[in-house]
Design an enzyme around this catalytic site. Structure first.
Site, PDB file in Angstrom:
ATOM      1  N   LEU A  12       0.835  -1.202   0.000  1.00 52.42           N
ATOM      2  CA  LEU A  12       0.000   0.000   0.000  1.00 52.42           C
ATOM      3  C   LEU A  12       0.869   1.252   0.000  1.00 52.42           C
ATOM      4  O   LEU A  12       0.547   2.252  -0.649  1.00 52.42           O
ATOM      5  CB  LEU A  12      -0.936   0.011   1.203  1.00 52.42           C
ATOM      6  CG  LEU A  12      -1.834   1.241   1.326  1.00 52.42           C
ATOM      7  CD1 LEU A  12      -2.770   1.361   0.127  1.00 52.42           C
ATOM      8  CD2 LEU A  12      -2.620   1.220   2.617  1.00 52.42           C
ATOM      9  N   TYR A  13       1.986   1.209   0.758  1.00 47.38           N
ATOM     10  CA  TYR A  13       2.912   2.336   0.757  1.00 47.38           C
ATOM     11  C   TYR A  13       3.356   2.652  -0.670  1.00 47.38           C
ATOM     12  O   TYR A  13       3.324   3.809  -1.112  1.00 47.38           O
ATOM     13  CB  TYR A  13       4.130   2.014   1.628  1.00 47.38           C
ATOM     14  CG  TYR A  13       5.268   2.990   1.464  1.00 47.38           C
ATOM     15  CD1 TYR A  13       5.167   4.294   1.944  1.00 47.38           C
ATOM     16  CD2 TYR A  13       6.447   2.609   0.817  1.00 47.38           C
ATOM     17  CE1 TYR A  13       6.215   5.198   1.785  1.00 47.38           C
ATOM     18  CE2 TYR A  13       7.497   3.501   0.662  1.00 47.38           C
ATOM     19  CZ  TYR A  13       7.377   4.793   1.138  1.00 47.38           C
ATOM     20  OH  TYR A  13       8.412   5.678   0.972  1.00 47.38           O
ATOM     21  N   ALA A  14       3.779   1.625  -1.411  1.00 47.69           N
ATOM     22  CA  ALA A  14       4.204   1.820  -2.792  1.00 47.69           C
ATOM     23  C   ALA A  14       3.064   2.366  -3.646  1.00 47.69           C
ATOM     24  O   ALA A  14       3.271   3.237  -4.505  1.00 47.69           O
ATOM     25  CB  ALA A  14       4.710   0.498  -3.367  1.00 47.69           C
ATOM     26  N   THR A  57       0.578   4.269  -2.695  1.00 46.86           N
ATOM     27  CA  THR A  57       0.326   5.691  -2.423  1.00 46.86           C
ATOM     28  C   THR A  57       1.412   6.563  -3.041  1.00 46.86           C
ATOM     29  O   THR A  57       1.134   7.684  -3.486  1.00 46.86           O
ATOM     30  CB  THR A  57       0.257   5.968  -0.908  1.00 46.86           C
ATOM     31  OG1 THR A  57       1.490   5.602  -0.273  1.00 46.86           O
ATOM     32  CG2 THR A  57      -0.888   5.201  -0.281  1.00 46.86           C
ATOM     33  N   LYS A  58       2.648   6.071  -3.099  1.00 50.04           N
ATOM     34  CA  LYS A  58       3.717   6.827  -3.744  1.00 50.04           C
ATOM     35  C   LYS A  58       3.525   6.875  -5.259  1.00 50.04           C
ATOM     36  O   LYS A  58       3.767   7.899  -5.915  1.00 50.04           O
ATOM     37  CB  LYS A  58       5.081   6.223  -3.402  1.00 50.04           C
ATOM     38  CG  LYS A  58       5.530   6.519  -1.978  1.00 50.04           C
ATOM     39  CD  LYS A  58       5.718   8.021  -1.771  1.00 50.04           C
ATOM     40  CE  LYS A  58       6.305   8.362  -0.427  1.00 50.04           C
ATOM     41  NZ  LYS A  58       6.486   9.820  -0.240  1.00 50.04           N
TER      42      LYS A  58
END
Length: 456
Positions: A254-256, A258-259
């Site tokens: 999810l971090y990736a 959002t980036k």
């Protein structure tokens, strides 16, 4: 018959004496009340001062830095309360004003963070104006962020304590200062934490970024924006080294995601509003004043405490490797991107012409297996690690990262120069100094460390 006694005079005298007694009692009561109030207030102030000086917050695990919390208690009250007021505006303007001709005026978001603090001080040291913005969240121990804040204050960098999603605060800052540039480094970091608190990533990395762009698009003049993307956007890509031309539509976390969403949002605001935007894909940044959630940091802590460490390997039993990038190299890349960023072309929210849109890798170009990282730390700490080798869980981590930095070298001379052994030596020196570790690593006390205030 005898005449009656003069009772009227006696009665008047008695009433007058009663009046004097009541008046005296009232004066005594008032005086006593005032005295009690003053004594109570004095005792309260003494107690507040005593507890402030002697009892740091429970989250602080470092007794050597208790004095820092007293300083921050005062500085927060004086400088980082709510926006507004002549004194506050004076502080904001002073910090933002460049000291050299044609210097930049930069708003650095996430200024109390790892990369943000280093970049802020490097900009200030070369004569640029810098204003920090940070919400000091508790994703990791805020006392480390407060310690970085103290370093920034020593270098005359003021941090406004606030959130990216506070549109009124951002608008106020742009009303006070005509920023030429924004270095947007604030974000919810970490791959694994997204499984526990996904909303924090959406709030910061997407909503917060959009809010910042909304304010920037209406500013006059519009600032040029350099912002932190991530090497995580390459996701399940297997072609190495990673190039800016590779696919980034298969995020593994999810971090990736959002980036990656941030990169698409940047494209949209560039296309519609003429904002100049440069995205930087960082590759595993490490060094002094780093983040405690990074492997090299908590490996150091656990090795010194004799605790076992988990060393991951891939599902097919290969070593996990990372393109570890030393903080000073990343700082040079960030400043190079700022220096070559072209002006935005919009005005008052309307695009006047085509605007610059770029994305770059900032890595070290030399992937190192995590096992080698552990071996270097063992040597520096003079302590054998208790390794627990396990398969990498399916939590969004990728097994391998490797940066191609050809574009960054071509456009602003980015060239990393710090190998992992050298960078870790500087980190370990900082770590044992900062936390007051008295162990066998004491023999490294003569190694010169590059603290944030020494970054170029």
């Amino acid at each position: 018959m005898a005449s009656p006694p003069h009772t009227s005079k006696t009665l008047k005298l008695e009433r007058y004496n009663n009046y004097l007694r009541r008046l005296h009692s009232t004066k005594v009561l008032n005086a006593s009340s005032k005295l009690i109030f003053r004594v109570t207030l004095l005792i309260a102030l003494v107690l507040i001062l005593f507890f402030t000086l002697n009892y740091p917050p429970l989250s602080d695990k470092n007794p050597n830095h208790a004095h820092l919390h007293h300083h921050n208690f005062l500085s927060a009250a004086l400088f980082t309360s709510s926006a507004g007021g002549d004194a506050w505006e004076k502080q904001v303007r002073h910090s933002s004003t460049p000291k050299k001709p044609n210097g930049l005026s930069v708003l650095v978001t996430g200024a109390a963070g790892f990369v943000g603090s280093h970049c802020s001080i490097a900009l200030k040291k070369r004569g640029d104006g810098v204003l920090g913005l940070d919400n000091f969240n508790s994703y990791y121990d805020p006392s480390l962020k407060r310690a970085r804040q103290k370093l920034l204050l020593k270098n005359q960098v003021f941090i406004v304590e606030g959130d990216l999603n506070d549109a009124s605060l951002l608008t106020k800052l742009f009303d006070v200062v005509p920023f030429t540039h924004i270095l947007h480094l604030a974000a919810q970091a970490g791959v694994r934490y997204a499984m526990q608190n996904p909303q924090s990533y959406v709030s910061s990395n997407i909503a917060g970024f959009v809010n910042l762009l909304e304010v920037a698009k209406t500013a006059n003049p519009q600032p040029a924006i350099v912002w932190a993307s991530s090497s995580s956007v390459y996701g399940l890509n297997t072609q190495v080294p990673f190039s800016e031309l590779d696919r980034t539509d298969q995020p593994a976390s999810l971090y990736a995601a959002t980036k990656k969403a941030g990169e698409e949002i940047a494209h949209t605001y560039n296309h519609i509003y003429g904002l100049s935007l440069t995205g930087l894909r960082f590759f595993t940044v490490y060094g002094p004043w780093g983040r405690p959630d990074m492997a090299y940091f908590f490996f150091t802590k656990d090795i010194l405490q004799g605790k076992p460490i988990d060393v991951y390997q891939t599902q097919d039993k290969k070593q996990v490797a990372r393109d570890f990038t030393y903080i000073d190299d990343v700082v040079k890349g960030c400043l190079g991107a700022l220096d070559t960023a072209e002006k935005s072309t919009g005005s008052s929210g309307k695009k006047k012409g085509p605007a610059q849109l770029r994305v770059y890798n900032l890595g070290n170009t030399s992937p190192v297996p995590v096992g080698k990282l552990v071996s270097i730390l063992e040597g520096l700490l003079s302590t054998k690690a208790r390794k627990h080798v396990i398969k990498m869980p399916r939590n969004g981590d990728v097994p391998y990262t490797h940066a191609n930095v050809t574009l960054a070298y071509r456009d602003f001379g980015y060239k990393p120069t710090t190998d992992l052994a050298t960078g870790l030596r500087k980190f370990v020196k900082w770590y044992v100094d900062y936390y007051g570790i008295q162990t066998r690593v004491k023999k490294y006390s003569d190694i010169n460390s590059e603290h944030p205030e020494e970054s170029a």
